[in-house]
Scaffold this motif. Structure first.
Motif, PDB file in Angstrom:
ATOM      1  N   ARG A   1       0.833  -1.212   0.000  1.00 19.72           N
ATOM      2  CA  ARG A   1       0.000   0.000   0.000  1.00 19.72           C
ATOM      3  C   ARG A   1       0.865   1.259   0.000  1.00 19.72           C
TER       4      ARG A   1
ATOM      5  N   SER B   1       1.685  -6.839  -2.278  1.00 18.06           N
ATOM      6  CA  SER B   1       0.863  -7.278  -1.152  1.00 18.06           C
ATOM      7  C   SER B   1      -0.596  -7.311  -1.625  1.00 18.06           C
ATOM      8  N   ARG B   2      -1.430  -7.917  -0.826  1.00 16.28           N
ATOM      9  CA  ARG B   2      -2.840  -7.991  -1.202  1.00 16.28           C
ATOM     10  C   ARG B   2      -3.480  -6.606  -1.217  1.00 16.28           C
TER      11      ARG B   2
ATOM     12  N   GLN C   1       0.540 -11.189  -6.586  1.00 14.51           N
ATOM     13  CA  GLN C   1       0.326 -11.191  -5.119  1.00 14.51           C
ATOM     14  C   GLN C   1       1.109 -12.301  -4.418  1.00 14.51           C
ATOM     15  N   VAL C   2       1.796 -11.898  -3.369  1.00 16.44           N
ATOM     16  CA  VAL C   2       2.558 -12.831  -2.540  1.00 16.44           C
ATOM     17  C   VAL C   2       1.829 -12.974  -1.213  1.00 16.44           C
TER      18      VAL C   2
ATOM     19  N   GLN D   1      -0.607 -15.543   1.734  1.00 15.45           N
ATOM     20  CA  GLN D   1      -1.510 -16.670   2.032  1.00 15.45           C
ATOM     21  C   GLN D   1      -2.487 -16.927   0.897  1.00 15.45           C
ATOM     22  N   THR D   2      -3.040 -15.866   0.338  1.00 23.94           N
ATOM     23  CA  THR D   2      -4.004 -16.038  -0.754  1.00 23.94           C
ATOM     24  C   THR D   2      -3.382 -15.641  -2.097  1.00 23.94           C
TER      25      THR D   2
ATOM     26  N   SER E   1       3.804  -3.584   5.227  1.00 17.73           N
ATOM     27  CA  SER E   1       3.902  -3.536   6.691  1.00 17.73           C
ATOM     28  C   SER E   1       4.387  -4.855   7.296  1.00 17.73           C
TER      29      SER E   1
ATOM     30  N   GLN F   1      -0.297 -12.601   6.948  1.00 20.53           N
ATOM     31  CA  GLN F   1      -0.707 -13.261   5.693  1.00 20.53           C
ATOM     32  C   GLN F   1       0.273 -12.967   4.563  1.00 20.53           C
ATOM     33  N   HIS F   2       0.966 -11.850   4.628  1.00 18.87           N
ATOM     34  CA  HIS F   2       1.990 -11.575   3.606  1.00 18.87           C
ATOM     35  C   HIS F   2       3.239 -12.402   3.912  1.00 18.87           C
TER      36      HIS F   2
ATOM     37  N   ASN G   1      10.724   0.826   4.610  1.00 20.06           N
ATOM     38  CA  ASN G   1       9.445   1.273   5.179  1.00 20.06           C
ATOM     39  C   ASN G   1       9.682   2.543   5.997  1.00 20.06           C
TER      40      ASN G   1
ATOM     41  N   LEU H   1      10.290   5.034   0.399  1.00 23.10           N
ATOM     42  CA  LEU H   1      10.676   4.147  -0.700  1.00 23.10           C
ATOM     43  C   LEU H   1      10.932   4.916  -1.987  1.00 23.10           C
TER      44      LEU H   1
HETATM   45  C1  LIG Z   1      -7.774 -14.292   4.842  1.00 20.66           C
HETATM   46  C2  LIG Z   1      -6.753 -13.248   4.494  1.00 20.66           C
HETATM   47  C3  LIG Z   1      -5.832 -13.521   3.504  1.00 20.66           C
HETATM   48  C4  LIG Z   1      -4.887 -12.558   3.165  1.00 20.66           C
HETATM   49  N1  LIG Z   1      -3.943 -12.856   2.211  1.00 20.66           N
HETATM   50  C5  LIG Z   1      -2.976 -11.953   1.947  1.00 20.66           C
HETATM   51  C6  LIG Z   1      -1.938 -12.261   1.001  1.00 20.66           C
HETATM   52  O1  LIG Z   1      -1.922 -13.294   0.340  1.00 20.66           O
HETATM   53  N2  LIG Z   1      -0.971 -11.337   0.814  1.00 20.66           N
HETATM   54  C7  LIG Z   1      -0.933 -10.139   1.475  1.00 20.66           C
HETATM   55  O2  LIG Z   1      -0.009  -9.361   1.246  1.00 20.66           O
HETATM   56  N3  LIG Z   1      -1.905  -9.841   2.356  1.00 20.66           N
HETATM   57  C8  LIG Z   1      -2.921 -10.708   2.601  1.00 20.66           C
HETATM   58  N4  LIG Z   1      -3.913 -10.367   3.455  1.00 20.66           N
HETATM   59  C9  LIG Z   1      -3.992  -8.958   3.928  1.00 20.66           C
HETATM   60  C10 LIG Z   1      -3.056  -8.636   5.075  1.00 20.66           C
HETATM   61  O3  LIG Z   1      -3.683  -8.923   6.287  1.00 20.66           O
HETATM   62  C11 LIG Z   1      -2.692  -7.139   5.044  1.00 20.66           C
HETATM   63  O4  LIG Z   1      -3.862  -6.383   5.075  1.00 20.66           O
HETATM   64  C12 LIG Z   1      -1.881  -6.731   3.828  1.00 20.66           C
HETATM   65  O5  LIG Z   1      -0.788  -7.595   3.652  1.00 20.66           O
HETATM   66  C13 LIG Z   1      -1.372  -5.311   4.042  1.00 20.66           C
HETATM   67  O6  LIG Z   1      -0.708  -4.901   2.886  1.00 20.66           O
HETATM   68  P1  LIG Z   1       0.419  -3.763   2.978  1.00 20.66           P
HETATM   69  O7  LIG Z   1       1.500  -4.213   3.867  1.00 20.66           O
HETATM   70  O8  LIG Z   1       0.753  -3.431   1.578  1.00 20.66           O
HETATM   71  O9  LIG Z   1      -0.391  -2.539   3.543  1.00 20.66           O
HETATM   72  P2  LIG Z   1      -0.319  -1.796   4.955  1.00 20.66           P
HETATM   73  O10 LIG Z   1      -0.464  -2.761   6.069  1.00 20.66           O
HETATM   74  O11 LIG Z   1      -1.255  -0.662   4.885  1.00 20.66           O
HETATM   75  O12 LIG Z   1       1.174  -1.260   5.007  1.00 20.66           O
HETATM   76  C14 LIG Z   1       1.669  -0.242   4.192  1.00 20.66           C
HETATM   77  C15 LIG Z   1       3.060   0.071   4.689  1.00 20.66           C
HETATM   78  O13 LIG Z   1       3.660   1.008   3.825  1.00 20.66           O
HETATM   79  C16 LIG Z   1       4.458   1.893   4.608  1.00 20.66           C
HETATM   80  N5  LIG Z   1       4.634   3.111   3.795  1.00 20.66           N
HETATM   81  C17 LIG Z   1       3.687   4.004   3.412  1.00 20.66           C
HETATM   82  N6  LIG Z   1       4.223   4.931   2.603  1.00 20.66           N
HETATM   83  C18 LIG Z   1       5.538   4.618   2.457  1.00 20.66           C
HETATM   84  C19 LIG Z   1       6.621   5.192   1.741  1.00 20.66           C
HETATM   85  N7  LIG Z   1       6.448   6.271   0.956  1.00 20.66           N
HETATM   86  N8  LIG Z   1       7.849   4.624   1.855  1.00 20.66           N
HETATM   87  C20 LIG Z   1       8.037   3.514   2.627  1.00 20.66           C
HETATM   88  N9  LIG Z   1       7.047   2.926   3.318  1.00 20.66           N
HETATM   89  C21 LIG Z   1       5.807   3.471   3.229  1.00 20.66           C
HETATM   90  C22 LIG Z   1       3.664   2.090   5.868  1.00 20.66           C
HETATM   91  O14 LIG Z   1       4.511   2.493   6.930  1.00 20.66           O
HETATM   92  C23 LIG Z   1       3.080   0.697   6.087  1.00 20.66           C
HETATM   93  O15 LIG Z   1       3.919  -0.087   6.914  1.00 20.66           O
HETATM   94  C24 LIG Z   1      -4.884 -11.297   3.813  1.00 20.66           C
HETATM   95  C25 LIG Z   1      -5.831 -11.045   4.818  1.00 20.66           C
HETATM   96  C26 LIG Z   1      -6.758 -11.989   5.137  1.00 20.66           C
HETATM   97  C27 LIG Z   1      -7.757 -11.692   6.226  1.00 20.66           C
END
Ligand SMILES: Cc1cc2nc3c(=O)[nH]c(=O)nc-3n(C[C@H](O)[C@H](O)[C@H](O)COP(=O)(O)OP(=O)(O)OC[C@H]3O[C@@H](n4cnc5c(N)ncnc54)[C@H](O)[C@@H]3O)c2cc1C
Length: 315
Positions: A201, A226-227, A240-241, A243-244, A259, A263-264, A278, A297
């Protein structure tokens, strides 16, 4: 005898399938029969990595759903001489492994990442609870099936004068594969890649993947996600990397703006070296990272790309 199911793309055996030949040689004793379903397969490659036999289960139909592939190999895998069945722990491989072991009533261990011999017993290690823990397990039957995680056992050349056999098979399909959407040319599949540059994200939108794609290009890497990034529609689900998504084990995983949700991590925690970029010093990803960069990043990724270009003499 060992039977290894090998995946191919347009007739070229996939690297993760060649890895299974090396795994089989190191873990078991006995002749190795590699087999694939398709029209034409470059089977010679299997003999370069240790197959004693290669069986092409021939069908004109090239786009087959896993259910159809499992049906096509049913009569072949019934051969009594096969004791051990090995599949790649790719999405397709795991699916077919489950179907074949249900059909043959075999015990199945999916996603093996390590094995060891202990007092004449062969023990297998695999991740459980979405990769948060590992178990060591032993199979008590003479006949069994396993799937092996890609990128864990590097393929080693082991040339053999193998024998080739072709058997016509018919495909019974309850599920019909309608279309396969090819990725952009030159894109590397995360499941096959030795280096992955992954975005979450934190990349902020579809354009945020551009610097990651540039870094991936200079590194010869695949782009992961990430998801959260996939659900937002910024990048296709095939990236996508987790669990799902896909389970990966590259030599280098660079997580940008991810983050580190459980699941990631489930999909990438066995990567050999993990680099996390991060802004948040408390991000969970730093707990498993070998190298952590607390920064934006959008500053770090282009700077890395430039440095790597310089090292490669590209600028
Ligand atoms: C049943 C189930 C299955 C799932 N399967 C998966 C799966 O297969 N894969 C998966 O990834 N997730 C999966 N998820 C979702 C998972 O729980 C998280 O919601 C997801 O991984 C979060 O993605 P993220 O880290 O990209 O986003 P966030 O958790 O929002 O993290 C974003 C990160 O970016 C950082 N950031 C923001 N801006 C910048 C910047 N400019 N420079 C550097 N850092 C920055 C922030 O500090 C934060 O740490 C699943 C969830 C469920 C319930």
């Amino acid at each position: 005898m060992i039977a290894i199911y090998m995946e191919h793309k347009n007739g070229k055996l996939k690297k993760h399938s060649l890895e299974l030949l090396t795994f089989a040689k190191n873990a078991f004793e006995g002749e190795i029969t590699a087999f694939s379903v398709g029209k034409e397969v470059n089977y010679q490659e299997s003999f370069n990595y240790g197959a004693d036999h290669f069986v092409l289960l021939f069908t004109e139909n090239e786009n087959i759903h896993e259910e159809g592939i499992a049906n096509a190999i049913k009569s072949f895998v019934k051969r009594k001489e096969f004791k051990i069945f090995i599949f790649p722990a790719s999405n397709t491989g795991r699916d077919i492994a489950a179907r074949v072991s249900a059909f043959l009533d075999l015990p199945l261990l999916q996603d093996i990442v390590e094995f060891k011999k202990e007092n004449d017993n062969l023990l297998f290690k695999r991740p459980i609870v979405a990769g948060k823990a590992y178990v060591w397990e032993k199979i008590n039957t003479e006949r069994f099936a396993i799937s092996v995680r890609p990128n864990v056992f590097p393929p080693e050349e082991n040339k053999k004068e193998g024998k080739f056999e072709k058997i016509d098979v018919s495909i019974e399909e309850k599920i019909k594969l309608i279309d396969i959407k090819e990725k952009e040319e030159g894109e590397i599949d995360v499941a096959e890649a030795e280096i992955i540059v992954s975005g979450g994200r934190g990349v902020g939108g579809p354009d945020g993947f551009k610097p990651l794609k540039e870094l991936a290009k200079v590194l010869g890497a695949a782009v992961g996600a990430s998801r959260a990034a996939v659900d937002a529609g910024w990048i296709d689900h095939s990236h996508q990397v987790g669990q799902t998504g896909k389970t990966v084990s590259p030599k280098l995983y660079i997580a940008c703006g991810i983050s580190g949700a459980l699941q990631h991590l489930a999909g990438m925690r066995t990567s050999k070296v993990i680099v996390a970029i991060n802004k948040d010093p408390n991000a969970q990803i730093f707990e498993i990272a070998d190298y952590g960069i607390v920064s934006d990043l959008f500053e770090i990724v282009p700077a890395l790309t430039e440095e790597i270009k310089k090292l490669k003499g590209d600028t």
